[in-house]
Enzyme design. Structure first.
Site, PDB file in Angstrom:
ATOM      1  N   ARG A  10       0.824  -1.222   0.000  1.00 24.90           N
ATOM      2  CA  ARG A  10       0.000   0.000   0.000  1.00 24.90           C
ATOM      3  C   ARG A  10       0.856   1.270   0.000  1.00 24.90           C
ATOM      4  NH1 ARG A  10      -4.160  -0.400   4.613  1.00 24.90           N
ATOM      5  NH2 ARG A  10      -5.117   1.294   3.459  1.00 24.90           N
ATOM      6  N   CYS A  11       2.171   1.112   0.135  1.00 24.68           N
ATOM      7  CA  CYS A  11       3.104   2.242   0.197  1.00 24.68           C
ATOM      8  C   CYS A  11       3.762   2.451  -1.166  1.00 24.68           C
ATOM      9  CB  CYS A  11       4.168   1.964   1.256  1.00 24.68           C
ATOM     10  SG  CYS A  11       5.538   3.130   1.255  1.00 24.68           S
ATOM     11  N   SER A  12       3.664   3.653  -1.689  1.00 26.02           N
ATOM     12  CA  SER A  12       4.228   3.915  -3.020  1.00 26.02           C
ATOM     13  C   SER A  12       5.747   3.744  -3.029  1.00 26.02           C
ATOM     14  CB  SER A  12       3.857   5.317  -3.501  1.00 26.02           C
ATOM     15  OG  SER A  12       4.421   6.308  -2.666  1.00 26.02           O
ATOM     16  N   ARG A  15       6.467   0.043  -3.153  1.00 24.72           N
ATOM     17  CA  ARG A  15       6.200  -0.483  -4.501  1.00 24.72           C
ATOM     18  C   ARG A  15       7.308  -0.078  -5.469  1.00 24.72           C
ATOM     19  NH1 ARG A  15       1.037   1.522  -3.324  1.00 24.72           N
ATOM     20  NH2 ARG A  15       1.292   3.171  -4.891  1.00 24.72           N
TER      21      ARG A  15
END
Length: 108
Positions: A10-12, A15
């Site tokens: 969920r963390c850019s 990712r």
């Protein structure tokens, strides 16, 4: 030890770090550390690979803990893995916090 990433999908930034590794043809072991929290011993091992004190692995929302002892910070992170900064990438006995993504090059 294999290439490993403590990852939050969920963390850019997390990712981006995973994509950075995959773009280089690497397939890290992905640990969804929020679902499978590391133990205090695993956090200590990661800190040794990072060469950092526990306070430097805290996210901003854990800032109130920075003045606590090393043991207290590690216990808090083991009890609430959301306090751990992400992403953390380990390659053997070396590790980095993947912010910025280019920091990962230090351990490849």
């Amino acid at each position: 030890m294999a290439l490993e990433i403590w990852h939050n999908p969920r963390c850019s930034k997390s990712r981006q770090a995973l994509a950075y590794l995959q773009d280089q043809g690497l397939t890290p072991e992905i640990r969804l550390y929020l679902n499978a929290p590391p133990s205090a011993a695993e956090i200590r091992s990661m800190l040794a690979a990072l060469g950092l004190p526990a306070a430097d692995l805290l996210r901003k929302d854990g800032a109130a803990l920075k003045s606590e002892s090393e043991d207290a910070i590690i216990a808090a992170m083991a009890a609430n893995s959301a306090l751990i900064e992400r992403p953390v990438i380990r390659n053997g006995d070396k590790a980095v916090i993947g912010r910025p993504t280019e920091a990962i090059d230090q351990i490849l």
